[in-house]
Write an enzyme that holds these catalytic residues in place. Structure first.
Site, PDB file in Angstrom:
ATOM      1  N   GLU A  25       0.880  -1.174   0.000  1.00 33.55           N
ATOM      2  CA  GLU A  25       0.000   0.000   0.000  1.00 33.55           C
ATOM      3  C   GLU A  25       0.912   1.216   0.000  1.00 33.55           C
ATOM      4  O   GLU A  25       1.496   1.578   1.028  1.00 33.55           O
ATOM      5  CB  GLU A  25      -0.897  -0.010   1.238  1.00 33.55           C
ATOM      6  N   CYS A  79      -1.744   9.080   2.458  1.00 28.78           N
ATOM      7  CA  CYS A  79      -1.545   8.635   1.078  1.00 28.78           C
ATOM      8  C   CYS A  79      -2.742   8.966   0.203  1.00 28.78           C
ATOM      9  O   CYS A  79      -2.621   9.051  -1.019  1.00 28.78           O
ATOM     10  CB  CYS A  79      -1.247   7.147   1.034  1.00 28.78           C
TER      11      CYS A  79
END
Length: 649
Positions: A360, A394
């Protein structure tokens, strides 16, 4: 005596009395109460968890009404009882630590080294002796604190993980979920302490810590409670007619040892969510937090309180070297959340050992604001999506595409929202954003800001940031061009680049040109258009008329495309990603010889060829011929298998 924001007059009096008992002075040395200490006390109390601070203040208030001689006698008793070894002496050692700690800390902070001479004149020892088990940050019950382990220690960690896996394999998913439910209750009970610990490590606002970390983690644990049993139970699979009489199943089992490496921006959420998922799947779990926000001792304490056994989850503290050693000892899978650069290194190392990975990674998430939106709501949502955790996410909005027809009006509304944002590392929840967490990230934001200014960007807010202060302010930027770093690279900070667009096709192409493909948000009253645009965006997650909300639904899988990562977690598919599937076909024990077993003869070849033709030809006639041919083939195969090739006529 200066006023204190924490201590009332009785608590100040109690503290002063305790100080006189412990540090009476004399021999030319000052006593504890000879110098003002209210401001120093406030600074120290700022760092205490709310529950601990409340308990200490209550105790100090009570001491105000205790006669000094009696208090001195009590301190002597506490010191004597604290010498008892093990559990009987633990509460006295902790009380000794708390009472002496506040007095000695304040005395040294105000009077410096001369305090040592005063201590020598006291009638009893001031040494604070603690058993190892008394200190949460030294050893937390069953789960030890592992810091910068040697290669030998890492091998021991994996040995414990193997043993844990065997132990967990004897437990049902429902039994493991019992510990997850207990963990949820422990988190609820310790919520204030957890928030304070998160804030101390990350510098984010208290409300940010509550919503994005504690609430989100609890929500995911509840999802596991409801869905993990169904996700991991044996799955019935359809069996084709050619395999009539047999059953097909998929079993979801432990992967083995799961290595989880998490980032610094959401240290609590990114610990609890993957740890709980891995544990429910029956894995031996190894967790390495970021060295920048390790929350040292916190997760161990919570797991202990929730009844997690020794070695079930091992938290390993260290830097990149420690992470590399953990990878080199070959876990059965790696789950990494962090930067693209580090993700590449992990994938390269894992490839050499054929370790499956789930990554991720970063993002350059875009918001597309069409001309038909409610501008006020869209601006409020985009501002939050860009600035939550001060942009250190993110999935933060890092490019804001606004249709040219509403560009100026949207910009005006966005500036109004940003102007109302309160920035402070607060202690009471009364702040929107806090500060940047790491110096390295401050340097990246600085680099992007300097580059944007040099290339003609107009800073509508935050242009006066000194490029050093961790409280980097929200920076709304106009006149953004494609050659700027704030357009191309992940900024991971409070920067809001505004980009004007003309039509649907061009904005989709601009967004899809990015090397990243994590998330996006599409804002439009026309749901059909929003759905159409969503389907064309090369990203893993899209929120329509909202922002970062795919992460808010634990039932949805989460992950990115391109440089934003590999794989998905959360949701049912995410649970299964922390397990391994085993395909099983079940037949009965009988005398039947299968048609595809030996011997192969000319007659069997002709029958099998005819059956194949009829099996894949449409129509009821073909199906009947398939069934009849199959029966002939089965009968012949049984006869051939039992008699053997030589005995066939």
């Amino acid at each position: 005596m200066p006023a204190s924001k924490y201590l009332n007059q009785f608590q100040l009096r109690g503290l002063n009395k305790l100080g006189r008992v412990l540090i009476p002075g004399g021999g030319g040395m000052p006593s504890f109460d000879s110098a003002p200490f209210a401001q120093e006390a406030d600074r120290m109390l700022d760092y205490l968890p709310a529950e601990d601070r409340k308990g200490l203040l209550f105790l100090l208030g009570a001491l105000a009404f205790v006669p000094a001689p009696f208090l001195k006698f009590k301190m002597l008793l506490i010191q004597r009882f604290s010498k008892w070894r093990g559990a009987p002496g633990a509460p006295f050692r902790l009380l000794d630590l708390g009472l002496k700690g506040i007095v000695f800390t304040l005395y040294y902070s105000k009077l410096g080294p001369q305090g040592e001479d005063v201590l020598k004149k006291l009638n009893y020892s001031t040494t604070i002796k603690m058993d190892k088990g008394d200190l949460m940050l030294q050893e937390t019950g069953k789960n030890d604190l592992i810091i910068d382990p040697s290669e030998e220690k890492i091998k021991e960690i994996y040995h414990k993980a193997n043993a844990a896996r065997k132990e967990l394999s004897q437990m049902s998913v429902q039994e493991r979920l019992g510990h997850v439910s207990a963990l949820k209750e422990v988190i609820l009970k310790n919520m204030d302490m957890i928030i304070d610990k998160i804030q101390k490590d990350t510098k984010k606002s208290q409300t940010d810590a509550l919503i994005s970390e504690v609430f989100s983690a609890l929500d995911y644990l509840e999802f596991l409670e409801k869905e993990a049993v169904k996700a991991l139970k044996d799955e019935k699979i359809k069996t084709p007619i050619a395999l009539l009489g047999k059953k097909s199943r998929v079993y979801y089992e432990s992967l083995g040892n799961m290595l989880i490496i998490s980032p610094w921006n959401y240290p609590f959420y990114q610990a609890i969510v993957p740890i709980a998922t891995s544990f429910v799947c029956g894995n031996g779990t190894l967790y390495k937090p970021s060295e920048f926000t390790p929350l040292k001792g916190l997760v161990e304490k919570l797991l202990d309180e929730a009844g997690f056994g020794r070695g079930w989850v091992q938290i390993v503290y260290g830097d990149g070297k420690t992470g590399a050693s953990l990878v080199a000892n070959r876990p059965d899978k790696i789950f990494f959340t962090g930067s693209v650069a580090t993700g590449k290194k992990i994938m390269k190392a894992a490839a050499e050992l054929l370790i499956p990975v789930e990554l991720e990674l970063g993002g350059k998430d875009a918001a597309i604001v069409f001309e038909d939106v409610n501008i006020k709501r869209a601006a409020a949502g985009v501002a939050w999506g860009a600035l939550t955790n001060l942009g250190q996410s993110c999935t933060s909005v890092e490019r804001i595409y606004v249709h040219e027809k509403i560009y100026e009006n949207f910009k005006k509304e966005l500036l109004s929202v940003v102007a109302n944002i309160k920035q402070e590392v607060d202690s009471d929840g009364d702040a929107d954003v806090g500060a940047m967490t790491t110096q390295a990230q401050i340097d990246i934001v600085k680099d992007h800001v300097v580059d944007a200014k040099a290339k003609g960007a107009v800073f509508l807010t935050g242009g006066d940031w000194d490029q050093e202060n961790a409280k980097a302010p929200p920076m709304v930027i106009d006149n953004v061009s494609e050659d700027m770093k704030v357009y191309q690279e992940e900024t991971f900070g409070p920067v809001l680049p505004l980009i004007k667009f003309h039509d649907e096709l061009s904005v989709i192409e601009s967004i899809n040109e990015s090397i990243y493909g994590l998330s996006a948000s599409v804002w439009s009253k026309d749901e059909g258009r929003a759905q159409r645009v969503t389907r064309q965006l090369n990203v893993g997650n899209v929120s329509i008329n909202n922002v970062m909300l795919t992460e808010g639904n634990s039932y949805l899988p989460f992950g990115g495309n391109k440089y934003s990562g590999i794989g998905r977690y959360k949701g049912v598919s995410g649970i299964r990603g922390f397990s391994q599937s085993k395909s099983v076909l079940i037949d009965k024990d009988s005398a039947t010889i299968e048609v595809n077993w030996y011997p192969y003869t000319g007659k069997k070849f002709k029958l099998f060829k005819a059956m194949t033709f009829h099996a894949f030809t449409r129509g009821i006639g073909a199906f009947i011929k398939f069934a009849l041919t199959g029966m002939k083939l089965e009968g012949y195969s049984n006869k051939a298998g039992k008699k053997g090739r030589k005995n066939l006529k």
